[in-house]
Motif scaffolding. Sequence first.
Motif, mmCIF file in Angstrom:
data_model
loop_
_atom_site.group_PDB
_atom_site.id
_atom_site.type_symbol
_atom_site.label_atom_id
_atom_site.label_comp_id
_atom_site.label_asym_id
_atom_site.label_seq_id
_atom_site.Cartn_x
_atom_site.Cartn_y
_atom_site.Cartn_z
ATOM 1 N N SER A 67 -9.872 6.227 -7.154
ATOM 2 C CA SER A 67 -10.296 7.557 -7.368
ATOM 3 C C SER A 67 -9.291 8.706 -6.720
ATOM 4 C CB SER A 67 -11.614 7.837 -6.672
ATOM 5 O OG SER A 67 -11.573 7.780 -5.267
ATOM 6 N N PHE A 68 -8.398 7.992 -6.068
ATOM 7 C CA PHE A 68 -7.450 8.978 -5.184
ATOM 8 C C PHE A 68 -5.909 8.414 -5.198
ATOM 9 C CE2 PHE A 68 -9.186 6.440 -1.686
ATOM 10 C CZ PHE A 68 -8.105 5.790 -1.009
ATOM 11 N N VAL A 69 -5.799 7.250 -5.899
ATOM 12 C CA VAL A 69 -4.336 6.820 -6.167
ATOM 13 C C VAL A 69 -4.055 6.866 -7.664
ATOM 14 C CG1 VAL A 69 -2.720 4.761 -5.915
ATOM 15 C CG2 VAL A 69 -4.392 5.310 -4.114
ATOM 16 N N TYR A 82 -0.595 12.705 -12.184
ATOM 17 C CA TYR A 82 -1.879 12.967 -11.844
ATOM 18 C C TYR A 82 -2.819 12.701 -12.953
ATOM 19 C CZ TYR A 82 -5.920 15.109 -9.579
ATOM 20 O OH TYR A 82 -7.373 15.254 -8.898
ATOM 21 N N HIS A 83 -3.754 12.002 -13.009
ATOM 22 C CA HIS A 83 -4.879 11.567 -13.929
ATOM 23 C C HIS A 83 -5.871 12.401 -13.543
ATOM 24 C CE1 HIS A 83 -7.134 9.400 -16.870
ATOM 25 N NE2 HIS A 83 -8.253 8.981 -15.832
ATOM 26 N N ASP A 84 -6.355 13.614 -14.673
ATOM 27 C CA ASP A 84 -7.333 14.433 -14.434
ATOM 28 C C ASP A 84 -8.615 13.499 -14.625
ATOM 29 O OD1 ASP A 84 -8.288 16.760 -13.429
ATOM 30 O OD2 ASP A 84 -8.036 17.627 -15.162
ATOM 31 N N PRO A 85 -9.545 13.465 -13.759
ATOM 32 C CA PRO A 85 -10.803 12.553 -13.927
ATOM 33 C C PRO A 85 -11.541 13.240 -15.122
ATOM 34 C CG PRO A 85 -10.922 13.468 -11.654
ATOM 35 C CD PRO A 85 -9.687 13.826 -12.190
ATOM 36 N N SER A 86 -12.120 12.209 -15.903
ATOM 37 C CA SER A 86 -13.143 12.598 -16.920
ATOM 38 C C SER A 86 -14.444 12.476 -16.238
ATOM 39 C CB SER A 86 -12.912 11.823 -18.203
ATOM 40 O OG SER A 86 -13.432 10.348 -17.630
ATOM 41 N N LEU A 93 0.020 -4.743 -1.502
ATOM 42 C CA LEU A 93 0.286 -4.253 -0.196
ATOM 43 C C LEU A 93 -0.019 -2.642 -0.114
ATOM 44 C CD1 LEU A 93 1.141 -4.620 2.907
ATOM 45 C CD2 LEU A 93 3.688 -4.480 2.000
ATOM 46 N N LEU A 94 0.836 -2.017 -0.883
ATOM 47 C CA LEU A 94 0.392 -0.523 -0.949
ATOM 48 C C LEU A 94 -0.812 -0.387 -1.207
ATOM 49 C CD1 LEU A 94 2.719 1.540 -0.644
ATOM 50 C CD2 LEU A 94 2.827 1.745 -2.931
ATOM 51 N N ASN A 95 -1.585 -0.656 -1.910
ATOM 52 C CA ASN A 95 -3.104 -0.579 -2.247
ATOM 53 C C ASN A 95 -3.958 -0.909 -0.857
ATOM 54 O OD1 ASN A 95 -2.714 0.730 -4.576
ATOM 55 N ND2 ASN A 95 -3.201 -1.155 -5.820
ATOM 56 N N ARG A 96 -3.422 -2.032 -0.241
ATOM 57 C CA ARG A 96 -4.433 -2.349 1.137
ATOM 58 C C ARG A 96 -4.117 -1.166 2.015
ATOM 59 N NH1 ARG A 96 -2.863 -4.623 5.618
ATOM 60 N NH2 ARG A 96 -1.094 -5.634 4.967
ATOM 61 N N TYR A 118 -8.015 14.556 -0.754
ATOM 62 C CA TYR A 118 -6.892 14.158 -1.011
ATOM 63 C C TYR A 118 -6.549 13.402 -2.281
ATOM 64 C CZ TYR A 118 -8.102 10.114 1.365
ATOM 65 O OH TYR A 118 -9.018 8.922 1.854
ATOM 66 N N SER A 119 -5.432 13.393 -2.519
ATOM 67 C CA SER A 119 -5.078 12.205 -3.557
ATOM 68 C C SER A 119 -3.487 11.854 -3.346
ATOM 69 C CB SER A 119 -5.085 12.723 -5.064
ATOM 70 O OG SER A 119 -4.251 14.004 -5.278
ATOM 71 N N VAL A 120 -3.084 10.533 -3.965
ATOM 72 C CA VAL A 120 -1.786 10.065 -3.683
ATOM 73 C C VAL A 120 -1.288 9.876 -4.993
ATOM 74 C CG1 VAL A 120 -0.444 7.904 -2.739
ATOM 75 C CG2 VAL A 120 -2.538 8.867 -1.462
ATOM 76 N N ILE A 121 0.205 10.451 -5.164
ATOM 77 C CA ILE A 121 0.786 9.729 -6.363
ATOM 78 C C ILE A 121 2.125 8.995 -5.971
ATOM 79 C CG2 ILE A 121 1.823 10.842 -8.483
ATOM 80 C CD1 ILE A 121 -0.732 12.463 -7.872
ATOM 81 N N VAL A 122 1.780 7.784 -6.738
ATOM 82 C CA VAL A 122 2.966 6.628 -6.487
ATOM 83 C C VAL A 122 4.021 6.808 -7.551
ATOM 84 C CG1 VAL A 122 3.259 4.232 -6.111
ATOM 85 C CG2 VAL A 122 1.064 5.317 -5.262
ATOM 86 N N THR A 123 5.185 6.933 -7.053
ATOM 87 C CA THR A 123 6.357 7.292 -8.143
ATOM 88 C C THR A 123 7.156 5.937 -7.778
ATOM 89 O OG1 THR A 123 6.094 9.356 -7.885
ATOM 90 C CG2 THR A 123 8.211 8.306 -8.911
#
Lengths: 244, 244
Positions: A172-174, A179-183, B20-23, B40-45
């Motif tokens: 829900s937050f990664v 960004y994936h806008d939640p449906s 690991l990152l998700n943990r 909050y939200s996290v964007i992983v690039t």
Amino acid sequence: MLTTRRTIRRYTSRDIEPELLNRLFSEAARTQTMGNLQLYSVIVTRSSEGKAALAPSHFNQPMVTQAPVVVTVCADFRRTTTWANCRKGNPGYDNLLSFMNAASDALLFTQTFCNLAEDAGLGLCYLGTTIYSPQAIIDALHLPKLVFPVATLTVGWPAETPPLTDRLPIESFVHEETYHDPSPEDINRFYAAKEALPENKEFVRINKTETLAQIFTDIRYTRKDNELLSRTFYDALCHQGFIK
Amino acid sequence: MLTTRRTIRRYTSRDIEPELLNRLFSEAARTQTMGNLQLYSVIVTRSSEGKAALAPSHFNQPMVTQAPVVVTVCADFRRTTTWANCRKGNPGYDNLLSFMNAASDALLFTQTFCNLAEDAGLGLCYLGTTIYSPQAIIDALHLPKLVFPVATLTVGWPAETPPLTDRLPIESFVHEETYHDPSPEDINRFYAAKEALPENKEFVRINKTETLAQIFTDIRYTRKDNELLSRTFYDALCHQGFIK
């Protein structure tokens, strides 16, 4: 430790030794800051009078007067500005960006302190009320221009072990790459477990709402309150010299 | 661990396993948030294209394209607002106070993630540039309204061990009961060790200033830049719907 962390609102009568608190502040100061300028300051309140002066700003929640220590962390460009003025510099930190820089430093420092204090066995409650009534806190703590309170912690030795609170699933937050806008379907999936918890169903029942979300939008963090508090927050930023 | 922490800007070619990152994200999410809403939200690039798109916002510092992972943490009232809209709520989070609430949640989460990642042996660099060019990051990551970037981390396995940087003495930032406004004598005492460090004397020499403070006020974080960036920050807050 962190996987079992919970907010602690009740404390034993045991005091916190100044040496322990200072060691934790000192270690927390290893946290990175803008240009290594450490744009924060910490006000430690131990006196009954000091706690009583802060209590109304925090809706008189009992933790404030009952905790052995109340810690107010401030965004602080004052010390750096005074340093620059003493050293032939031309400081220009009376603006919104500088507030955000100092607030970021202060909040990052705050959280490292929280993690260290909890590792040391202390219990904490983070008071989000700090930015609701900043001017009253500014007055109580005698904060000069370019100093602004951003976080308050009540700290003590735990006298309770409340149940762990729920968290949303990480999907829900990664977000990957963008960004994936939640449906609505995503929302159902993200919030299903939270909404199904017995304690949250009870929370809905006692608040007499139809849904859990309505407690937050219609009772606790309403548009009316948020808009009013946005103005008092803005006014306090002006008063402290961060907005002209 | 924390007493030996340093910012790491060079990384080995080893990737960071998603597990690991998700943990680490999952554990960091134990951090307290406003009403347990996790604002909050996290964007992983991870992609080269994604890093290249972010690099200009961070002054093309080489860590952004060289780190295996770039993490952008955002203040996010979008997901909560969509949840409320799906549940007959009346969300009112398009205002400055709500931005500060979400930015606080995001920064506290960020710092717990930093502490955990460093404990796991990862090296991090916190990029303060995030709030200098928010609009370009918003565009690169496709952030919708009520989502705003507040912190960026480059993350990887350390390929360097830089020296520890200095910190001010705790008496400079810890105040008992009320704020003690520093006098010129206090300033001399607080900054003496920092100003006497050989690396800081060298820093003054190469920047051709008279004092260390002047590097910060006259070269790196000038009034002109701060005032310009305050406007672009304000404009981005309007664009993302946090100021009307």
